[in-house]
Enzyme design. Structure first.
Site, PDB file in Angstrom:
ATOM      1  N   LYS A  53      13.037 -26.797 -22.369  1.00  0.00           N
ATOM      2  CA  LYS A  53      13.316 -26.605 -23.789  1.00  0.00           C
ATOM      3  C   LYS A  53      12.330 -27.481 -24.557  1.00  0.00           C
ATOM      4  O   LYS A  53      12.019 -28.593 -24.142  1.00  0.00           O
ATOM      5  CB  LYS A  53      14.758 -27.051 -24.090  1.00  0.00           C
ATOM      6  CG  LYS A  53      15.153 -27.083 -25.555  1.00  0.00           C
ATOM      7  CD  LYS A  53      15.455 -25.683 -26.061  1.00  0.00           C
ATOM      8  CE  LYS A  53      16.040 -25.707 -27.471  1.00  0.00           C
ATOM      9  NZ  LYS A  53      17.483 -26.026 -27.455  1.00  0.00           N
ATOM     10  N   LEU A  54      11.827 -26.967 -25.673  1.00  0.00           N
ATOM     11  CA  LEU A  54      11.064 -27.809 -26.592  1.00  0.00           C
ATOM     12  C   LEU A  54      11.214 -27.244 -27.996  1.00  0.00           C
ATOM     13  O   LEU A  54      11.708 -26.143 -28.199  1.00  0.00           O
ATOM     14  CB  LEU A  54       9.590 -27.928 -26.186  1.00  0.00           C
ATOM     15  CG  LEU A  54       8.743 -26.729 -25.764  1.00  0.00           C
ATOM     16  CD1 LEU A  54       8.758 -25.591 -26.743  1.00  0.00           C
ATOM     17  CD2 LEU A  54       7.307 -27.176 -25.533  1.00  0.00           C
ATOM     18  N   SER A  55      10.808 -28.037 -28.974  1.00  0.00           N
ATOM     19  CA  SER A  55      10.833 -27.555 -30.349  1.00  0.00           C
ATOM     20  C   SER A  55       9.633 -26.633 -30.569  1.00  0.00           C
ATOM     21  O   SER A  55       8.583 -26.776 -29.920  1.00  0.00           O
ATOM     22  CB  SER A  55      10.786 -28.719 -31.331  1.00  0.00           C
ATOM     23  OG  SER A  55       9.518 -29.336 -31.315  1.00  0.00           O
ATOM     24  N   THR A  66      10.725 -29.369 -34.884  1.00  0.00           N
ATOM     25  CA  THR A  66      10.629 -28.378 -35.955  1.00  0.00           C
ATOM     26  C   THR A  66      11.269 -28.923 -37.217  1.00  0.00           C
ATOM     27  O   THR A  66      10.836 -28.602 -38.333  1.00  0.00           O
ATOM     28  CB  THR A  66      11.313 -27.068 -35.522  1.00  0.00           C
ATOM     29  OG1 THR A  66      10.709 -26.625 -34.302  1.00  0.00           O
ATOM     30  CG2 THR A  66      11.158 -25.986 -36.580  1.00  0.00           C
ATOM     31  N   ALA A  67      12.289 -29.763 -37.068  1.00  0.00           N
ATOM     32  CA  ALA A  67      12.929 -30.388 -38.225  1.00  0.00           C
ATOM     33  C   ALA A  67      11.911 -31.162 -39.057  1.00  0.00           C
ATOM     34  O   ALA A  67      11.877 -31.054 -40.300  1.00  0.00           O
ATOM     35  CB  ALA A  67      14.053 -31.318 -37.762  1.00  0.00           C
ATOM     36  N   HIS A  76      21.456 -30.739 -34.529  1.00  0.00           N
ATOM     37  CA  HIS A  76      22.522 -30.608 -33.549  1.00  0.00           C
ATOM     38  C   HIS A  76      23.897 -30.801 -34.185  1.00  0.00           C
ATOM     39  O   HIS A  76      24.116 -30.466 -35.340  1.00  0.00           O
ATOM     40  CB  HIS A  76      22.297 -31.563 -32.372  1.00  0.00           C
ATOM     41  CG  HIS A  76      21.002 -31.356 -31.652  1.00  0.00           C
ATOM     42  ND1 HIS A  76      20.492 -30.099 -31.383  1.00  0.00           N
ATOM     43  CD2 HIS A  76      20.103 -32.242 -31.152  1.00  0.00           C
ATOM     44  CE1 HIS A  76      19.342 -30.224 -30.740  1.00  0.00           C
ATOM     45  NE2 HIS A  76      19.087 -31.502 -30.594  1.00  0.00           N
TER      46      HIS A  76
END
Length: 290
Positions: A55-57, A123-124, A162
């Protein structure tokens, strides 16, 4: 065959991968050595090529595209799922909301505000740069420490992701902006938050197999939503079952099973915007697996 797999301990990821790693579906001879890490740690592992599947952004993916390509399954995209910029100061929240609504640049006195972010390559943080490009006094924190840092006065603003989006208000913190709403208003696309990528060097047939198995794991979770509850709660930051399932409902949806045309368009638009603003390096690599 054993493969290394990294994802976060958050309910959306453990919900997605429960059936795969616990053999609730047929894994066709594959075994997985799992690393549970926060998103920025996973981003940095991807930059180093440490994991076979991770998983990654999506912001970070732009820096790792030379080594990884994106599965159709396992992603977190959606409407109303964006990171939130919050503060302890209600008046500051109102002031920043007005500036954003009116399209006015931040005055110098606000541009120096201390902002806690969950990682440079999230991404945030990319979305924060679109909404408030002048906010450059940033401190990278573990996402679960941002609320306490605000309450203790170590930072002025916090960028939360989250399950913290379900808990901040009851702690006396105030929303400045939902950056997902901001993105959707500007683009009309669902917001791409994180995806599942595989190493380009893996056998092409194996990569397609992994894509299919992750999709099957998602389908199993949808059909048996309580099956992995003990496992999910074991790793969740917020242990209350209601919060766990609110989190899952927000981040796991049809895009998690298959990106489809709309999901792909949203991701491509995010990449194009980031390149246009010189936020990420240019790349000629094909980003989608299939």
């Amino acid at each position: 065959m054993k493969l290394t797999l990294g994802f976060s301990p958050c309910p959306n990821d453990t919900f997605i991968f429960d059936a795969l790693i616990h053999h609730k579906i047929e894994t066709e001879g594959l075994e997985f050595e799992v690393s549970y890490e926060d998103v920025e740690t996973l981003n940095n592992k991807a930059f180093n090529g440490d994991l076979d599947i991770t998983k990654l952004s999506y912001h970070a993916f732009a820096y790792a595209a030379k080594d990884y390509e994106l599965l159709d399954a396992g992603s977190a995209l959606g409407f109303g799922v964006g990171p939130l910029l919050i503060t302890k100061d209600a008046k500051m929240a109102e002031q920043l909301q007005a500036l954003l609504r009116d399209g006015v640049a931040l005055p110098d006195v606000l541009a120096g505000l201390r902002v806690g972010i969950p990682g440079k390559f999230t991404t945030a943080n990319f979305l924060l740069g679109l909404a408030f490009p002048q906010l450059q006094n940033k401190e990278e924190l573990i996402f679960s420490d941002i609320e306490s840092s605000l309450l203790e006065g170590r930072i002025d603003l916090g960028l939360i992701i989250h399950e913290n989006r379900f808990t901040y208000a009851q702690k006396g913190l105030h929303k400045v902006v939902d950056l997902g709403d901001y993105w959707e208003g500007k683009t009309g696309f669902p917001i791409p938050l994180g995806g599942i990528v595989v190493k380009r060097t893996l056998d092409p047939a194996l990569k397609l197999q992994l894509n299919r198995l992750v999709a099957e794991s998602v389908r199993f979770a949808f059909a048996n939503p309580k099956s992995g509850l003990a496992y999910i709660k074991e790793h969740a930051q917020e242990m209350e079952e209601e919060v766990v399932y609110k989190h899952i409902e927000l981040y796991v949806n049809a895009y998690s099973e298959n990106l489809g045309d709309e999901g792909r368009k949203a991701i491509q638009y995010l990449f194009d915007q980031a390149k246009e603003l010189n936020i990420v390096p240019t790349s000629t690599e094909k980003i989608f697996l299939t």
